[in-house]
Write a protein that holds these residues in place. Sequence first.
Motif, PDB file in Angstrom:
ATOM      1  N   CYS A 160      40.083  39.324  57.605  1.00 47.21           N
ATOM      2  CA  CYS A 160      40.854  40.110  58.558  1.00 47.21           C
ATOM      3  C   CYS A 160      40.045  40.158  59.848  1.00 47.21           C
ATOM      4  CB  CYS A 160      41.092  41.505  58.003  1.00 47.21           C
ATOM      5  SG  CYS A 160      41.993  42.568  59.143  1.00 47.21           S
ATOM      6  N   ALA A 161      40.618  39.606  60.910  1.00 50.03           N
ATOM      7  CA  ALA A 161      39.918  39.555  62.198  1.00 50.03           C
ATOM      8  C   ALA A 161      40.533  40.577  63.144  1.00 50.03           C
ATOM      9  CB  ALA A 161      40.018  38.147  62.776  1.00 50.03           C
ATOM     10  N   ILE A 162      39.939  40.707  64.303  1.00 48.21           N
ATOM     11  CA  ILE A 162      40.413  41.709  65.261  1.00 48.21           C
ATOM     12  C   ILE A 162      41.855  41.410  65.700  1.00 48.21           C
ATOM     13  CG2 ILE A 162      39.582  40.613  67.396  1.00 48.21           C
ATOM     14  CD1 ILE A 162      38.563  43.390  68.261  1.00 48.21           C
ATOM     15  N   GLU A 163      42.221  40.129  65.698  1.00 44.35           N
ATOM     16  CA  GLU A 163      43.584  39.754  66.094  1.00 44.35           C
ATOM     17  C   GLU A 163      44.611  40.290  65.094  1.00 44.35           C
ATOM     18  OE1 GLU A 163      41.040  37.678  65.938  1.00 44.35           O
ATOM     19  OE2 GLU A 163      40.774  36.929  67.989  1.00 44.35           O
ATOM     20  N   ASP A 164      44.179  40.503  63.847  1.00 42.79           N
ATOM     21  CA  ASP A 164      45.100  41.021  62.826  1.00 42.79           C
ATOM     22  C   ASP A 164      45.300  42.529  62.950  1.00 42.79           C
ATOM     23  OD1 ASP A 164      45.257  38.457  61.594  1.00 42.79           O
ATOM     24  OD2 ASP A 164      43.293  38.822  60.704  1.00 42.79           O
ATOM     25  N   LEU A 165      44.548  43.162  63.834  1.00 43.54           N
ATOM     26  CA  LEU A 165      44.605  44.622  63.938  1.00 43.54           C
ATOM     27  C   LEU A 165      45.447  45.092  65.122  1.00 43.54           C
ATOM     28  CD1 LEU A 165      40.836  45.412  63.223  1.00 43.54           C
ATOM     29  CD2 LEU A 165      42.742  45.543  61.628  1.00 43.54           C
ATOM     30  N   GLU A 166      46.278  44.180  65.619  1.00 48.17           N
ATOM     31  CA  GLU A 166      47.146  44.526  66.753  1.00 48.17           C
ATOM     32  C   GLU A 166      47.943  45.804  66.452  1.00 48.17           C
ATOM     33  OE1 GLU A 166      47.290  42.421  69.537  1.00 48.17           O
ATOM     34  OE2 GLU A 166      48.436  44.046  70.471  1.00 48.17           O
ATOM     35  N   GLY A 167      47.790  46.808  67.288  1.00 50.40           N
ATOM     36  CA  GLY A 167      48.509  48.071  67.089  1.00 50.40           C
ATOM     37  C   GLY A 167      47.937  48.925  65.977  1.00 50.40           C
ATOM     38  N   ARG A 168      46.851  48.523  65.385  1.00 56.83           N
ATOM     39  CA  ARG A 168      46.260  49.268  64.281  1.00 56.83           C
ATOM     40  C   ARG A 168      44.898  49.848  64.652  1.00 56.83           C
ATOM     41  NH1 ARG A 168      49.649  51.380  60.754  1.00 56.83           N
ATOM     42  NH2 ARG A 168      51.429  49.993  60.613  1.00 56.83           N
TER      43      ARG A 168
END
Lengths: 136, 411
Positions: free
Chosen positions: B207-215
């Motif tokens: 899980c990278a920072i790009e997967d945390l959009e809006g999270r």
Amino acid sequence: MKPLARNEQITVEQVRGETLVYDLRNRKAHCLNAAVSAVWRACDGQTSIQGIAEHVRRELDRPLDEAFVETALAELSRAGLLETGPEEAGRVRSHLTRRQVSAGAAILLPLIATIAVPKPAAAASGAAPNPGGVPL
Amino acid sequence: MPTAITSKMRVPVPDDTAGREPLLDLLLASAAAAYCPKRTARVRALLAAGGTDWDRWTALARREGLAPLVSMSLADTAPDLVPTQVREELRREWFASSTQCLALAAELIRALADLRHTGIAAVALKGPALSAQLYGSCTLRQYDDLDLLVSRRHWARAIQVFFSAGYRPVEHLGRSPGHELRLHNPDTGAILDLHRLLMPPWCGSPCAIEDLEGRTEEVLVCETPVETLEPSELLVFLCVHAAKHSWMGLKWLVDIDALLCRPQGLDWDYALREAIRRHCRRRLLVSLVLVREIFGAPVPDRVSQAAAADAAVMALADEVRHRLPAAFHSVERIRLQMSVQDRWRDRLRVLQELFAVAGSVTEADRQSLPLPAPIYSLHSLTRPFRLLWRYGPQLARQMTLRSFPLLRPRP
């Protein structure tokens, strides 16, 4: 005299009424009790000692007098938390001693606790923890 | 759109504290009272019962990293029931610990400003941000380093930024972990782990920072906004992280309980969905069962039912709960790490990681047998014998007495 609180090169955190101040210049941390916190926050460079005393009285709902404010300023100056020139700082420091703190304010002592922050020891290993954190 | 299920949905939890060591009970209750005022009465009842061995209790609080939290909690909830000397000692500890926290918080704020200045987005993990998010101050949780997640795309540039700020990689002998880099600032003493993945690869799908959009959300650290994980994402992260440490350290469980006690509802659908997608469902459920049974944390019924339907989850939670606060020994920890994985593929990955580390010379080898630099390579010959000497007896005992009963696949 209209003292001004320092706001450069410091990190401030409020915890349960007290104020923790970390001084990046000398790596010292100060813990200001509730009354001194109120005095320090009121030091905007435009309010006189009388004005600060009035402000703190209202905020804390305690009978704190100007003598207390001056003592608090002396301690704040000693801790390097005021933007005062050398002459003014000297005047603040010599102006009053703790003995002059009124009886009502004495319950708030100590005013400021200071501690030097030790450098954390560097980790011996840069490796990430293994599964389960087993030291291999 | 997933429906946000609030933490108000809960199953009745029996008082499972009977038989638990009173000191541990008091410690957990005191910590919980710091973030959940409803639990104050229990602390006062435990204290009123008397008989507390305060020396042992403070030692336990210190060991579990809970001294700052219980210091504040007891000062607020039961100052009349705690000896003055104990309160003063705890307060001194809090102040000493908070100085370190403030120094690290200042370093975090500076590091984030440096990254922002060069256009690199970063998310603060654990450390000051977590403490501020859960307990309202960066000084109420103990930590000794910083963790920052940056994009894989910006990884090299971020390292450059930190090099310019005086950081240097921490020297180590073993294989370098690919998902993070440990940096040290000799001027300030700060240690910073720069991550490009939220968790190590052996902890589930990356899980990278790009997967945390809006999270992510902003929290105030020393009056400065800092970006960190939002509660539902944080729940998954904390549960997996606690499992990664084999739930050793009560502070990890206290963190999860504090998160569940926040008045804002959690998006449980998201947390469960992500746990399945990242193959860390079992770790999420075991952690949630633990906090529900230890603290009475508000876990929704359907989550409790999902956990109850998985025999391995319940067996693991039971095993961990009955061991707290004692630590698992090394071989047990490996077994536990194998057991908490959702898939056999992930268990193999854990083994692969262990073998890779076991095959690399580490600082421990150098310390156990100091050799001159020209013949360092001989450590690779002595290493298997050192590991066998250290872990062989434990392993033999484990294999004899138990045959890994918890490795059952999830139904």
